[in-house]
Design an enzyme around this catalytic site. Structure first.
Site, PDB file in Angstrom:
ATOM      1  N   GLN A   1       0.914  -1.145   0.000  1.00  0.00           N
ATOM      2  CA  GLN A   1       0.000   0.000   0.000  1.00  0.00           C
ATOM      3  C   GLN A   1       0.947   1.186   0.000  1.00  0.00           C
ATOM      4  O   GLN A   1       1.471   1.574   1.036  1.00  0.00           O
ATOM      5  CB  GLN A   1      -0.896  -0.013   1.235  1.00  0.00           C
ATOM      6  CG  GLN A   1      -2.020   1.017   1.232  1.00  0.00           C
ATOM      7  CD  GLN A   1      -1.552   2.461   1.108  1.00  0.00           C
ATOM      8  OE1 GLN A   1      -1.605   3.046   0.016  1.00  0.00           O
ATOM      9  NE2 GLN A   1      -1.081   3.038   2.190  1.00  0.00           N
TER      10      GLN A   1
ATOM     11  N   TYR B   1      -3.843  -1.468   7.986  1.00  0.00           N
ATOM     12  CA  TYR B   1      -3.703  -2.224   6.737  1.00  0.00           C
ATOM     13  C   TYR B   1      -2.323  -2.000   6.129  1.00  0.00           C
ATOM     14  O   TYR B   1      -1.671  -2.941   5.657  1.00  0.00           O
ATOM     15  CB  TYR B   1      -4.791  -1.818   5.748  1.00  0.00           C
ATOM     16  CG  TYR B   1      -4.625  -2.443   4.383  1.00  0.00           C
ATOM     17  CD1 TYR B   1      -4.964  -3.779   4.165  1.00  0.00           C
ATOM     18  CD2 TYR B   1      -4.104  -1.718   3.315  1.00  0.00           C
ATOM     19  CE1 TYR B   1      -4.793  -4.368   2.921  1.00  0.00           C
ATOM     20  CE2 TYR B   1      -3.930  -2.295   2.068  1.00  0.00           C
ATOM     21  CZ  TYR B   1      -4.283  -3.614   1.874  1.00  0.00           C
ATOM     22  OH  TYR B   1      -4.108  -4.195   0.638  1.00  0.00           O
TER      23      TYR B   1
ATOM     24  N   SER C   1      12.148   2.539   0.389  1.00  0.00           N
ATOM     25  CA  SER C   1      11.648   3.843  -0.051  1.00  0.00           C
ATOM     26  C   SER C   1      12.443   4.957   0.594  1.00  0.00           C
ATOM     27  O   SER C   1      12.832   4.867   1.771  1.00  0.00           O
ATOM     28  CB  SER C   1      10.169   3.989   0.315  1.00  0.00           C
ATOM     29  OG  SER C   1       9.737   5.326   0.131  1.00  0.00           O
TER      30      SER C   1
ATOM     31  N   GLU D   1      11.198   7.524   1.577  1.00  0.00           N
ATOM     32  CA  GLU D   1      10.349   8.046   2.652  1.00  0.00           C
ATOM     33  C   GLU D   1      10.837   7.579   4.018  1.00  0.00           C
ATOM     34  O   GLU D   1      10.516   8.192   5.041  1.00  0.00           O
ATOM     35  CB  GLU D   1       8.893   7.619   2.447  1.00  0.00           C
ATOM     36  CG  GLU D   1       8.186   8.303   1.286  1.00  0.00           C
ATOM     37  CD  GLU D   1       7.843   9.769   1.574  1.00  0.00           C
ATOM     38  OE1 GLU D   1       7.708  10.126   2.766  1.00  0.00           O
ATOM     39  OE2 GLU D   1       7.711  10.541   0.614  1.00  0.00           O
TER      40      GLU D   1
ATOM     41  N   TYR E   1       3.289   4.598   6.365  1.00  0.00           N
ATOM     42  CA  TYR E   1       3.915   3.909   5.234  1.00  0.00           C
ATOM     43  C   TYR E   1       5.420   3.831   5.426  1.00  0.00           C
ATOM     44  O   TYR E   1       6.037   2.764   5.290  1.00  0.00           O
ATOM     45  CB  TYR E   1       3.578   4.634   3.934  1.00  0.00           C
ATOM     46  CG  TYR E   1       4.428   4.200   2.758  1.00  0.00           C
ATOM     47  CD1 TYR E   1       4.202   2.973   2.130  1.00  0.00           C
ATOM     48  CD2 TYR E   1       5.453   5.001   2.274  1.00  0.00           C
ATOM     49  CE1 TYR E   1       4.978   2.557   1.059  1.00  0.00           C
ATOM     50  CE2 TYR E   1       6.243   4.597   1.201  1.00  0.00           C
ATOM     51  CZ  TYR E   1       6.005   3.384   0.594  1.00  0.00           C
ATOM     52  OH  TYR E   1       6.779   2.975  -0.459  1.00  0.00           O
TER      53      TYR E   1
ATOM     54  N   LYS F   1       7.853   0.595   5.976  1.00  0.00           N
ATOM     55  CA  LYS F   1       8.980   0.287   5.100  1.00  0.00           C
ATOM     56  C   LYS F   1      10.275   0.107   5.904  1.00  0.00           C
ATOM     57  O   LYS F   1      11.115  -0.722   5.558  1.00  0.00           O
ATOM     58  CB  LYS F   1       9.150   1.383   4.047  1.00  0.00           C
ATOM     59  CG  LYS F   1       8.216   1.268   2.849  1.00  0.00           C
ATOM     60  CD  LYS F   1       8.517   0.030   2.020  1.00  0.00           C
ATOM     61  CE  LYS F   1       7.712  -0.011   0.738  1.00  0.00           C
ATOM     62  NZ  LYS F   1       7.950  -1.271  -0.040  1.00  0.00           N
TER      63      LYS F   1
ATOM     64  N   GLY G   1       0.555   5.840 -10.765  1.00  0.00           N
ATOM     65  CA  GLY G   1      -0.840   5.965 -10.368  1.00  0.00           C
ATOM     66  C   GLY G   1      -1.299   7.417 -10.394  1.00  0.00           C
ATOM     67  O   GLY G   1      -0.530   8.329 -10.059  1.00  0.00           O
ATOM     68  N   GLU G   2      -2.541   7.647 -10.761  1.00  0.00           N
ATOM     69  CA  GLU G   2      -3.029   9.010 -10.961  1.00  0.00           C
ATOM     70  C   GLU G   2      -3.235   9.786  -9.669  1.00  0.00           C
ATOM     71  O   GLU G   2      -3.468  10.991  -9.702  1.00  0.00           O
ATOM     72  CB  GLU G   2      -4.333   8.994 -11.771  1.00  0.00           C
ATOM     73  CG  GLU G   2      -4.125   8.533 -13.197  1.00  0.00           C
ATOM     74  CD  GLU G   2      -5.393   8.619 -14.036  1.00  0.00           C
ATOM     75  OE1 GLU G   2      -6.299   9.419 -13.664  1.00  0.00           O
ATOM     76  OE2 GLU G   2      -5.494   7.916 -15.047  1.00  0.00           O
TER      77      GLU G   2
END
Length: 366
Positions: A109, A121, A155, A157, A178, A182, A214-215
């Site tokens: 995700q 999640y 990542s 991030e 997120y 990671k 992804g948009e």
């Protein structure tokens, strides 16, 4: 499209006179990185197996152009199987059936802002999901006696609030669920390498974009809206922090670095980056300027797009990847932006035809 056939290698007798193909297992194969990696591996002569989640809607748009029906056994070198990082049994089962030489864990995700809304999640799939896959690989290698090389998608991030430039030795300071997840996946990978001798690598990839992005990611959100604005289908684009600075590269370049990590004699961790940083505002200037527009006439700031904890500046130091892997990016910032604008302008032109024919509502923003 997913296959329930056994997906295993041909019998040794049938391939005795041939050099056996390497077999790769890719999670996240339907994503941006998964599609580019699959193309790359197929060109290298691999057989590629992808794990996909069950969905009521097909989400294989990025790999449809390379999909061949598995009944065409001589040409179908990419095969899809249903599994999920939240289901350990499916991961182990497909490892035993496919018997891959290399495993690339790209599934996640991966939207930072969304991770604040669904943190449980995100942690389950990104962090614990990686642990489930690592354990499945470990137990498979123990039971089979085979060697399997493992790649974990990290990542930038993870560095979060740590000042740039960021390298493999830079401390992590994650600023989102997120990023924290990671970090956990990263250290699980290091632990399995050190504790069990697993050939496991972390690729700490800085932002990598493409027309397949992804948009709802800011770069593609900009170029998608820009195409529609140019064609008169949209007037406004709503964004958050324009001063956020990122090290943006081309995803098609970065998948080569993933592969190179698994071709080394020793497993290790690598930062993959362009070593240049640009703000969202710079991205707007290049993209809108390319089509002869002024972004200030169309962009409005919406506070809802600011993160609870911002990451100000990410800029990688990829010296190690250059020296050890011999890797360097081929696509620069401006070329990347223009590549994305060109693709989304063509999409907007097709939309305009449908709108003009009355087959589609422009659904203009205010």
């Amino acid at each position: 499209m997913a296959s329930e056939n056994n997906g295993s290698r041909p019998d040794a007798d049938s391939t005795a006179m041939e050099t056996p193909r390497k077999v790769a297992l890719v999670t996240g194969i339907t994503g941006q990185d998964g599609s580019y990696l699959t193309e790359f591996l197929l060109e290298k002569g691999y057989e590629v197996h992808g794990l996909i989640r069950r969905s009521s809607n097909f989400n294989t748009q990025r790999i449809n152009h390379i999909y061949i029906d598995p009944h065409n056994v001589n040409k179908a070198l990419m095969k899809l199987h249903y599994a999920d990082l939240s289901d350990a049994s499916s991961l182990r089962r497909w490892l035993d059936v496919i018997k891959p030489d290399e495993v690339y864990n790209l599934a996640a995700q991966s939207h930072v802002a969304v991770s604040f809304e669904i943190p449980d999640y995100t942690a389950d799939v990104v962090a614990t999901g990686a642990l489930r896959l690592l354990e499945a690989v470990r137990s498979h290698t123990v039971d089979s006696g085979r060697t399997v090389k493992y790649y974990q998608a990290g990542s930038s991030e993870m560095f979060g609030a740590t000042p740039p430039p960021q390298s493999e030795t830079t401390p992590f300071h994650p600023r989102s669920p997120y990023a924290a997840s990671k970090c956990a996946a990263h250290w699980y990978t290091v632990n399995y390498r050190e504790a069990y001798g697993l050939f496991a690598c972390n690729g700490i990839l800085f932002n990598h974009e493409s027309p397949r992005r992804g948009e709802n990611f800011v770069t593609r959100k900009i170029t998608r809206a820009l195409g529609r604005i140019k064609m008169g289908l949209q007037r406004k684009l709503f964004l958050g922090n324009l001063q956020a600075s990122r090290d943006w590269g081309f995803a098609g370049d970065y998948v080569e670095a993933m592969w190179l990590m698994l071709q080394q004699e020793k497993a290790d961790d690598y930062v993959v980056a362009t070593e240049e940083s640009h703000t969202v505002e710079e991205f707007l200037e290049v993209s809108f300027g390319y089509l002869g527009l002024n972004w200030k006439d169309h962009v409005e700031i919406d506070e809802r797009y600011f993160r609870p904890a911002e990451v100000d500046n990410l800029k990688g130091d990829a010296s190690k990847a250059k020296e050890v892997l011999g890797w360097k990016p081929k696509v620069g910032f401006e070329r990347l932006v223009k590549m994305m604008v060109d693709e989304d302008l063509e999409i907007a032109k097709r939309e305009k035809l449908l709108v003009d024919a009355g087959h589609m509502d422009a659904q203009q923003q205010p």
